[in-house]
Design a protein around this motif. Structure first.
Motif, PDB file in Angstrom:
ATOM      1  N   ALA A   7      -0.319 -95.702  72.829  1.00  0.00           N
ATOM      2  CA  ALA A   7       0.246 -94.829  71.798  1.00  0.00           C
ATOM      3  C   ALA A   7      -0.842 -94.263  70.893  1.00  0.00           C
ATOM      4  O   ALA A   7      -0.808 -93.086  70.515  1.00  0.00           O
ATOM      5  N   ILE A   8      -1.813 -95.079  70.556  1.00  0.00           N
ATOM      6  CA  ILE A   8      -2.907 -94.629  69.696  1.00  0.00           C
ATOM      7  C   ILE A   8      -3.806 -93.660  70.443  1.00  0.00           C
ATOM      8  O   ILE A   8      -4.203 -92.615  69.914  1.00  0.00           O
ATOM      9  N   ARG A  14      -1.670 -88.962  59.100  1.00  0.00           N
ATOM     10  CA  ARG A  14      -2.526 -87.825  58.785  1.00  0.00           C
ATOM     11  C   ARG A  14      -3.869 -87.887  59.517  1.00  0.00           C
ATOM     12  O   ARG A  14      -4.446 -86.858  59.882  1.00  0.00           O
ATOM     13  N   MET A  15      -4.363 -89.086  59.756  1.00  0.00           N
ATOM     14  CA  MET A  15      -5.653 -89.241  60.434  1.00  0.00           C
ATOM     15  C   MET A  15      -5.527 -89.122  61.950  1.00  0.00           C
ATOM     16  O   MET A  15      -6.535 -89.148  62.654  1.00  0.00           O
ATOM     17  N   GLY A  16      -4.303 -89.010  62.452  1.00  0.00           N
ATOM     18  CA  GLY A  16      -4.105 -88.792  63.876  1.00  0.00           C
ATOM     19  C   GLY A  16      -4.010 -90.037  64.720  1.00  0.00           C
ATOM     20  O   GLY A  16      -4.029 -89.957  65.955  1.00  0.00           O
ATOM     21  N   PHE A  17      -3.850 -91.208  64.092  1.00  0.00           N
ATOM     22  CA  PHE A  17      -3.745 -92.441  64.859  1.00  0.00           C
ATOM     23  C   PHE A  17      -2.310 -92.723  65.306  1.00  0.00           C
ATOM     24  O   PHE A  17      -2.063 -93.666  66.065  1.00  0.00           O
ATOM     25  N   ALA A  18      -1.372 -91.925  64.830  1.00  0.00           N
ATOM     26  CA  ALA A  18       0.031 -92.055  65.222  1.00  0.00           C
ATOM     27  C   ALA A  18       0.649 -90.665  65.304  1.00  0.00           C
ATOM     28  O   ALA A  18       0.260 -89.763  64.554  1.00  0.00           O
ATOM     29  N   ALA A  19       1.602 -90.489  66.205  1.00  0.00           N
ATOM     30  CA  ALA A  19       2.212 -89.168  66.423  1.00  0.00           C
ATOM     31  C   ALA A  19       3.220 -88.787  65.358  1.00  0.00           C
ATOM     32  O   ALA A  19       3.546 -87.619  65.186  1.00  0.00           O
ATOM     33  N   SER A  20       3.721 -89.765  64.613  1.00  0.00           N
ATOM     34  CA  SER A  20       4.706 -89.507  63.563  1.00  0.00           C
ATOM     35  C   SER A  20       4.555 -90.581  62.489  1.00  0.00           C
ATOM     36  O   SER A  20       3.911 -91.609  62.707  1.00  0.00           O
ATOM     37  N   ARG A  21       5.163 -90.345  61.345  1.00  0.00           N
ATOM     38  CA  ARG A  21       5.108 -91.352  60.279  1.00  0.00           C
ATOM     39  C   ARG A  21       5.871 -92.605  60.685  1.00  0.00           C
ATOM     40  O   ARG A  21       5.501 -93.712  60.288  1.00  0.00           O
ATOM     41  N   ASP A  40      -5.645 -88.040  71.284  1.00  0.00           N
ATOM     42  CA  ASP A  40      -6.001 -86.991  72.248  1.00  0.00           C
ATOM     43  C   ASP A  40      -5.287 -85.673  71.973  1.00  0.00           C
ATOM     44  O   ASP A  40      -5.706 -84.617  72.441  1.00  0.00           O
ATOM     45  N   GLN A  41      -4.213 -85.743  71.222  1.00  0.00           N
ATOM     46  CA  GLN A  41      -3.447 -84.528  70.930  1.00  0.00           C
ATOM     47  C   GLN A  41      -4.108 -83.753  69.790  1.00  0.00           C
ATOM     48  O   GLN A  41      -4.604 -84.327  68.846  1.00  0.00           O
ATOM     49  N   SER A  42      -4.081 -82.459  69.906  1.00  0.00           N
ATOM     50  CA  SER A  42      -4.699 -81.627  68.865  1.00  0.00           C
ATOM     51  C   SER A  42      -3.693 -80.677  68.229  1.00  0.00           C
ATOM     52  O   SER A  42      -4.077 -79.701  67.580  1.00  0.00           O
ATOM     53  N   SER A  43      -2.410 -80.960  68.403  1.00  0.00           N
ATOM     54  CA  SER A  43      -1.369 -80.038  67.923  1.00  0.00           C
ATOM     55  C   SER A  43      -1.325 -79.939  66.411  1.00  0.00           C
ATOM     56  O   SER A  43      -0.879 -78.932  65.863  1.00  0.00           O
ATOM     57  N   ARG A  44      -1.765 -80.974  65.701  1.00  0.00           N
ATOM     58  CA  ARG A  44      -1.698 -80.921  64.242  1.00  0.00           C
ATOM     59  C   ARG A  44      -2.976 -80.341  63.640  1.00  0.00           C
ATOM     60  O   ARG A  44      -3.081 -80.199  62.430  1.00  0.00           O
ATOM     61  N   GLY A  45      -3.946 -80.032  64.471  1.00  0.00           N
ATOM     62  CA  GLY A  45      -5.156 -79.387  63.966  1.00  0.00           C
ATOM     63  C   GLY A  45      -6.145 -80.361  63.352  1.00  0.00           C
ATOM     64  O   GLY A  45      -6.052 -81.580  63.503  1.00  0.00           O
TER      65      GLY A  45
END
Length: 211
Positions: A159-160, A109-116, A165-170
């Protein structure tokens, strides 16, 4: 039953909706749910012509969907439900709040990983600290006020960096505070149902386990 090791996209197709198990791939045209919007298997395309789904089947599918979203085994999921069922308040809301409070979910949720799944790997490999102490248990329940931080030696991991850098999840959720400069974040308060972005009917799970 052991850990599922098959294709993640197959699980999404089985539930008929995106479970966001593959990170950024889920937001592209490569998403299997977009390309093949029917259940997997030989008879997947004929699902819509089957007889009316029973109430029990609806409850079971909803339980499977939520369990797969958070990447949990049946035993883990059942134990979590039994623990929150004794708490005051709405059992379904308490269940989702507990699932959202898991350390692997918080890292995601904090954006440190692309998936659970990726977040769970970061935790297990010792890249995450809680209040300055290493925690390598994905199911660890983060409490309001506790600080989650990526270890100093892990911050250069590709990976981190890519995930951040991705902003797709807002933007982060209202109950989270994230400081990207220090690779850290906090849970500000216990998540409420209205602030949990999961399209689920958790009451069906309560009904299933209450039988």
């Amino acid at each position: 039953m052991g850990r599922y090791t098959g294709p993640s996209c197959r699980q999404c197709r089985r539930e008929g909706t995106k479970l966001f198990l593959k990170g950024t791939r889920c937001f592209t045209e490569k998403c299997s749910v977009e390309r093949r919007p029917f259940a997997p298997g030989q008879h997947g395309q004929s699902t819509a012509r089957r007889r009316k789904t029973s109430e029990y089947a609806k409850q079971l599918r909803e339980k499977q969907k939520i369990k797969r979203i958070y990447g949990m085994s049946e035993k883990q999921f059942r134990n979590t439900f039994e623990r929150v069922a004794a708490q005051p308040g709405v059992a379904g809301h308490n269940l989702l709040a507990a699932l959202e409070s898991r350390l692997d979910n918080m890292v995601y949720r904090m954006g440190f990983a692309a998936s659970r799944k990726a977040a769970r790997q970061l935790v297990r490999h010792g890249h995450v600290e809680i209040n300055g102490k290493l925690v390598d248990i994905p199911s660890f329940l983060v409490q309001p006020g506790q600080e989650l931080r990526i270890r100093m030696k892990s911050r250069e991991m590709e990976a981190i960096q890519v995930s951040m850098d991705q902003s797709s999840r807002g933007a982060p959720l209202a109950w989270l505070a994230v400081d990207r400069e220090s690779f850290s974040g906090r849970m500000l308060e216990r998540p409420q149902r209205t602030s949990i972005p999961i399209a689920a009917q958790e009451q069906l799970v309560v009904e299933l386990y209450s039988k």
